[in-house]
Design a protein around this motif. Structure first.
Motif, PDB file in Angstrom:
ATOM      1  N   ALA A   1       0.830  -1.208   0.000  1.00  0.00           N
ATOM      2  CA  ALA A   1       0.000   0.000   0.000  1.00  0.00           C
ATOM      3  C   ALA A   1       0.862   1.256   0.000  1.00  0.00           C
ATOM      4  CB  ALA A   1      -0.932   0.008   1.205  1.00  0.00           C
ATOM      5  N   THR A   2       1.986   1.229   0.709  1.00  0.00           N
ATOM      6  CA  THR A   2       2.835   2.424   0.763  1.00  0.00           C
ATOM      7  C   THR A   2       3.511   2.681  -0.586  1.00  0.00           C
ATOM      8  OG1 THR A   2       4.825   1.278   1.578  1.00  0.00           O
ATOM      9  CG2 THR A   2       3.228   2.008   3.217  1.00  0.00           C
ATOM     10  N   ARG A   3       3.878   1.606  -1.281  1.00  0.00           N
ATOM     11  CA  ARG A   3       4.452   1.789  -2.622  1.00  0.00           C
ATOM     12  C   ARG A   3       3.417   2.376  -3.569  1.00  0.00           C
ATOM     13  NH1 ARG A   3       4.842  -3.384  -5.518  1.00  0.00           N
ATOM     14  NH2 ARG A   3       2.919  -2.622  -6.469  1.00  0.00           N
ATOM     15  N   GLU A   4       2.188   1.879  -3.480  1.00  0.00           N
ATOM     16  CA  GLU A   4       1.128   2.396  -4.348  1.00  0.00           C
ATOM     17  C   GLU A   4       0.830   3.861  -4.049  1.00  0.00           C
ATOM     18  OE1 GLU A   4      -1.233  -1.863  -4.980  1.00  0.00           O
ATOM     19  OE2 GLU A   4      -1.970  -0.382  -3.525  1.00  0.00           O
ATOM     20  N   MET A   5       0.952   4.256  -2.791  1.00  0.00           N
ATOM     21  CA  MET A   5       0.769   5.665  -2.449  1.00  0.00           C
ATOM     22  C   MET A   5       1.802   6.538  -3.149  1.00  0.00           C
ATOM     23  SD  MET A   5       0.114   5.568   1.651  1.00  0.00           S
ATOM     24  CE  MET A   5      -1.186   4.582   2.384  1.00  0.00           C
ATOM     25  N   VAL A   6       3.058   6.087  -3.135  1.00  0.00           N
ATOM     26  CA  VAL A   6       4.124   6.838  -3.797  1.00  0.00           C
ATOM     27  C   VAL A   6       3.865   6.907  -5.298  1.00  0.00           C
ATOM     28  CG1 VAL A   6       6.589   6.886  -4.332  1.00  0.00           C
ATOM     29  CG2 VAL A   6       5.828   6.299  -2.023  1.00  0.00           C
ATOM     30  N   GLU A   7       3.465   5.789  -5.886  1.00  0.00           N
ATOM     31  CA  GLU A   7       3.207   5.754  -7.325  1.00  0.00           C
ATOM     32  C   GLU A   7       2.081   6.703  -7.719  1.00  0.00           C
ATOM     33  OE1 GLU A   7       4.549   1.082  -8.106  1.00  0.00           O
ATOM     34  OE2 GLU A   7       2.433   1.604  -7.832  1.00  0.00           O
ATOM     35  N   GLY A   8       1.128   6.901  -6.822  1.00  0.00           N
ATOM     36  CA  GLY A   8      -0.009   7.762  -7.133  1.00  0.00           C
ATOM     37  C   GLY A   8       0.163   9.205  -6.708  1.00  0.00           C
ATOM     38  N   ALA A   9       1.280   9.538  -6.075  1.00  0.00           N
ATOM     39  CA  ALA A   9       1.469  10.879  -5.530  1.00  0.00           C
ATOM     40  C   ALA A   9       1.891  11.872  -6.612  1.00  0.00           C
ATOM     41  CB  ALA A   9       2.505  10.851  -4.419  1.00  0.00           C
ATOM     42  N   ASP A  10       1.453  13.107  -6.426  1.00  0.00           N
ATOM     43  CA  ASP A  10       1.881  14.208  -7.283  1.00  0.00           C
ATOM     44  C   ASP A  10       3.075  14.864  -6.601  1.00  0.00           C
ATOM     45  OD1 ASP A  10       2.134  16.273  -9.053  1.00  0.00           O
ATOM     46  OD2 ASP A  10       0.321  17.343  -8.405  1.00  0.00           O
ATOM     47  N   VAL A  11       4.281  14.498  -7.020  1.00  0.00           N
ATOM     48  CA  VAL A  11       5.497  14.973  -6.361  1.00  0.00           C
ATOM     49  C   VAL A  11       6.210  15.979  -7.252  1.00  0.00           C
ATOM     50  CG1 VAL A  11       5.749  12.796  -5.113  1.00  0.00           C
ATOM     51  CG2 VAL A  11       6.951  13.114  -7.289  1.00  0.00           C
ATOM     52  N   VAL A  12       7.190  16.650  -6.661  1.00  0.00           N
ATOM     53  CA  VAL A  12       7.998  17.604  -7.413  1.00  0.00           C
ATOM     54  C   VAL A  12       8.959  16.831  -8.322  1.00  0.00           C
ATOM     55  CG1 VAL A  12       9.713  19.442  -7.215  1.00  0.00           C
ATOM     56  CG2 VAL A  12       7.792  19.342  -5.607  1.00  0.00           C
ATOM     57  N   GLU A  13       9.145  17.319  -9.530  1.00  0.00           N
ATOM     58  CA  GLU A  13      10.010  16.633 -10.490  1.00  0.00           C
ATOM     59  C   GLU A  13      11.409  16.428  -9.911  1.00  0.00           C
ATOM     60  OE1 GLU A  13      11.536  17.043 -15.120  1.00  0.00           O
ATOM     61  OE2 GLU A  13      10.162  18.525 -14.251  1.00  0.00           O
ATOM     62  N   GLY A  14      11.917  15.212 -10.055  1.00  0.00           N
ATOM     63  CA  GLY A  14      13.230  14.868  -9.525  1.00  0.00           C
ATOM     64  C   GLY A  14      13.180  14.142  -8.199  1.00  0.00           C
ATOM     65  N   CYS A  15      12.012  14.108  -7.564  1.00  0.00           N
ATOM     66  CA  CYS A  15      11.875  13.378  -6.298  1.00  0.00           C
ATOM     67  C   CYS A  15      12.077  11.887  -6.534  1.00  0.00           C
ATOM     68  CB  CYS A  15      10.489  13.633  -5.713  1.00  0.00           C
ATOM     69  SG  CYS A  15      10.177  12.803  -4.143  1.00  0.00           S
ATOM     70  N   ARG A  16      12.800  11.224  -5.610  1.00  0.00           N
ATOM     71  CA  ARG A  16      13.104   9.798  -5.747  1.00  0.00           C
ATOM     72  C   ARG A  16      12.241   8.952  -4.818  1.00  0.00           C
ATOM     73  NH1 ARG A  16      19.102   8.795  -4.431  1.00  0.00           N
ATOM     74  NH2 ARG A  16      18.480   6.670  -5.040  1.00  0.00           N
ATOM     75  N   ALA A  17      11.927   7.749  -5.245  1.00  0.00           N
ATOM     76  CA  ALA A  17      11.272   6.739  -4.394  1.00  0.00           C
ATOM     77  C   ALA A  17      12.357   5.881  -3.773  1.00  0.00           C
ATOM     78  CB  ALA A  17      10.328   5.883  -5.224  1.00  0.00           C
ATOM     79  N   ILE A  18      12.366   5.806  -2.436  1.00  0.00           N
ATOM     80  CA  ILE A  18      13.390   5.071  -1.695  1.00  0.00           C
ATOM     81  C   ILE A  18      12.706   3.986  -0.865  1.00  0.00           C
ATOM     82  CG2 ILE A  18      15.282   5.221  -0.046  1.00  0.00           C
ATOM     83  CD1 ILE A  18      15.743   6.869  -2.591  1.00  0.00           C
ATOM     84  N   GLY A  19      13.024   2.728  -1.136  1.00  0.00           N
ATOM     85  CA  GLY A  19      12.388   1.631  -0.415  1.00  0.00           C
ATOM     86  C   GLY A  19      13.215   1.158   0.770  1.00  0.00           C
ATOM     87  N   PHE A  20      12.535   0.548   1.726  1.00  0.00           N
ATOM     88  CA  PHE A  20      13.226  -0.095   2.845  1.00  0.00           C
ATOM     89  C   PHE A  20      12.469  -1.348   3.247  1.00  0.00           C
ATOM     90  CE2 PHE A  20      10.010   2.359   5.061  1.00  0.00           C
ATOM     91  CZ  PHE A  20       9.637   1.543   6.116  1.00  0.00           C
ATOM     92  N   ASP A  21      13.183  -2.349   3.689  1.00  0.00           N
ATOM     93  CA  ASP A  21      12.607  -3.517   4.350  1.00  0.00           C
ATOM     94  C   ASP A  21      13.753  -4.310   4.948  1.00  0.00           C
ATOM     95  OD1 ASP A  21      13.770  -4.904   2.250  1.00  0.00           O
ATOM     96  OD2 ASP A  21      11.905  -5.797   1.520  1.00  0.00           O
ATOM     97  N   LEU A  22      13.438  -5.478   5.498  1.00  0.00           N
ATOM     98  CA  LEU A  22      14.447  -6.275   6.195  1.00  0.00           C
ATOM     99  C   LEU A  22      15.203  -7.218   5.267  1.00  0.00           C
ATOM    100  CD1 LEU A  22      12.489  -7.147   9.472  1.00  0.00           C
ATOM    101  CD2 LEU A  22      13.923  -5.161   8.967  1.00  0.00           C
ATOM    102  N   GLY A  23      14.933  -7.144   3.971  1.00  0.00           N
ATOM    103  CA  GLY A  23      15.614  -8.003   3.019  1.00  0.00           C
ATOM    104  C   GLY A  23      16.807  -7.326   2.376  1.00  0.00           C
TER     105      GLY A  23
END
Length: 514
Positions: free
Chosen positions: A250-272
């Protein structure tokens, strides 16, 4: 569009005479009223009740106070003819005054909208306002906010944890010392109000994160879909880094659907093992593969799980919070060495998987802050086979899924609170072999003493007794901290007078209400 409000985009704009109704006189409501009074606005505070200290201060500030029932719109609120209504986070969308304002075309703000507009009161050395980092999620917000601020401080930045953590953002903005970064814990309630706003004045943070998403506050929002939509607002207009949980789609989908400023990066985290734009764990080492030039072929070490274990920080959900905080800090160029140094001194707040005693081989853990099933699930994962103390006010959330997923793995369940029936029924259906004990409608001062007596008869050498209620506390206690403190006091009192018990004295489970 409201031309007068549109022009109010700075502390130095002309706020004089702006008619404002402030809903609620909690710590947030008072910070709003205090700020507006300093700006010269004409303020009426409307509240069901008023803390004596706040009520005494408002007239000194030149702010009027009305108290009474807000089940309907008070005539005094209508007569004030507000240009804007600013609501404290506790007021839900369906509240009478909020609904009246929206229906009559009066703009409705939360405290963050006001704070963003006046954020230039105290500037940094480069002449710009402090950057904002926003942190939300169903669970882990406060810990991650504290971690992030601690890491930023270790990196030489002046940082202030604020927002839903207890210090209003407006108080941080008006602090004459000034800050480089405001680390803002933001609730779904505040995000809902922020989502009402449009245009240039909407918050545009440096970085943002939604740590996780699970059922919570459904009575306030009305549905899970509305709750999710509010949480997703955290990513809107982010400029540098949208941090998301790879283990929570759900959090990844939120990022994919967000209207962000150009150049903003998606940064993931988990225990893997992390990908080239992620933070994660490799062979027991927490690493950053996002904020380095050679991220496709190498990684930066932040700390190790072994080092975290020595600090009591190795529970899986805590490690996830650390990775999220590190991502936010790294987005602001905090070096890995500073992150490691911050973690060497960091301690979790009370009532967050806090070991309160070890006696006769039994470990007693207070995670009273686990006020919903998602948080309790993380706690149970950290302490498999525990004697689980569970129950309270479920806030409209179905606990069946948690019991189905984790219930069979506990040694026993001790059920407290007003909504015990739903929990015992879930155990009967999904974990029938687990002994279940109920604490009947005991007085507040007796609940935890009875819990501890039962637990002593169940737990044996090597066991953990875990208070992770998966529910709110207000049916029997003043707060989650009051609940945790009473649990800790009962444990220490009982241990102090000897906690041994023969097997013949062990309690027998009850299925009342199952």
């Amino acid at each position: 569009m409201n031309a007068r409000l549109d022009a109010l985009d700075s502390w130095h704009a002309d706020w004089r005479g702006l008619r404002v109704v402030v809903l609620g006189l909690s710590v947030t409501g008072f910070s709003v009223a205090d700020t507006l009074a300093e700006l010269g606005a004409d303020v009426l505070v409307a509240s069901e009740a008023a803390d004596e200290q706040y009520a005494r201060l408002l007239p000194v500030l030149g702010v009027r106070l009305w108290t009474g029932s807000l089940d309907a719109v008070p005539a005094e609120v209508v007569a004030h003819a507000p240009d804007v209504v600013i609501a404290s986070p506790g007021f839900p969308p369906h509240h009478a005054v909020v609904a009246w304002a929206r229906e009559t075309g009066v703009p409705v703000w939360g405290d963050l909208e006001l704070a963003w507009r006046v954020r230039d009161k105290v500037l940094r050395q480069d002449g710009t306002p402090a950057e904002w980092v926003l942190i939300t999620g169903t669970n882990g917000k406060t810990t991650t906010t504290q971690l992030t601020a601690t890491m930023l401080l270790a990196g030489g930045l002046r940082a202030a944890p604020c927002g839903n953590i207890g210090v209003p953002v407006l108080d941080a903005i008006r602090d004459p010392a000034g800050f480089d970064v405001l680390v803002v814990e933001i609730s779904s309630h505040q995000l809902w109000y922020l989502g009402l706003q449009e245009g240039l004045d909407r918050v545009s943070p440096w970085a943002s994160v939604c740590l996780n998403l699970a059922d919570d506050h459904l009575q306030w929002h009305g549905s899970f879909a509305a709750y999710r939509a509010a949480k997703a607002v955290v990513y809107e207009r982010t400029r540098v880094a949208c941090v998301y949980n790879k283990a929570d789609v759900a959090t990844r989908e939120m990022v994919e659907g967000a209207d962000v400023v150009e150049g903003c990066r998606a940064i993931g985290f988990d225990l893997g093992v992390p990908g080239p734009s992620d933070l994660g764990v490799v062979d027991g080492i927490l690493v950053d593969r996002a904020f380095l030039e050679e991220r496709r072929t190498s990684a930066l070490e932040l700390t190790t799980v072994a080092d975290l274990a020595e600090r009591g920080l190795a529970a899986p959900h805590v490690v996830a919070n650390i990775l999220a905080a590190a991502a936010l800090a790294r987005s602001l160029d905090v070096p890995p060495s500073a992150i490691a140094a911050a973690l060497r001194t960091f301690e979790l707040d009370a009532h967050r998987i806090q070991v309160i005693a070890r006696h006769d081989g039994v470990t007693w853990v207070d995670d009273s802050k686990a006020t919903n099933p998602h948080a309790a699930s993380s706690s149970l994962a950290a302490f498999p086979g525990a004697v689980w103390v569970v129950g309270g006010l479920l806030k409209g959330v179905d606990i069946t899924g948690l019991v189905a997923a984790r219930g069979a793995g506990v040694k026993a369940a001790i059920v407290i609170g007003a909504e015990r029936g739903e929990i015992t029924t879930a155990f009967a259906r999904h974990a029938p072999a687990v002994p279940v004990f109920e604490i009947d409608d005991a007085q507040t001062e007796d609940v935890m003493s009875e819990v501890v007596e039962l637990a002593i008869g169940i737990a044996r050498d090597g066991d953990v007794v875990l208070l992770a209620p998966a529910a709110a506390s207000f049916d029997q206690f003043a707060s989650y901290s009051d609940r945790g403190n009473r649990f800790a006091d009962a444990v220490r009192t009982r241990i102090g007078r000897g906690a041994g018990r023969d097997d013949d004295d062990r309690p027998h489970p009850s299925r009342d209400g199952a």
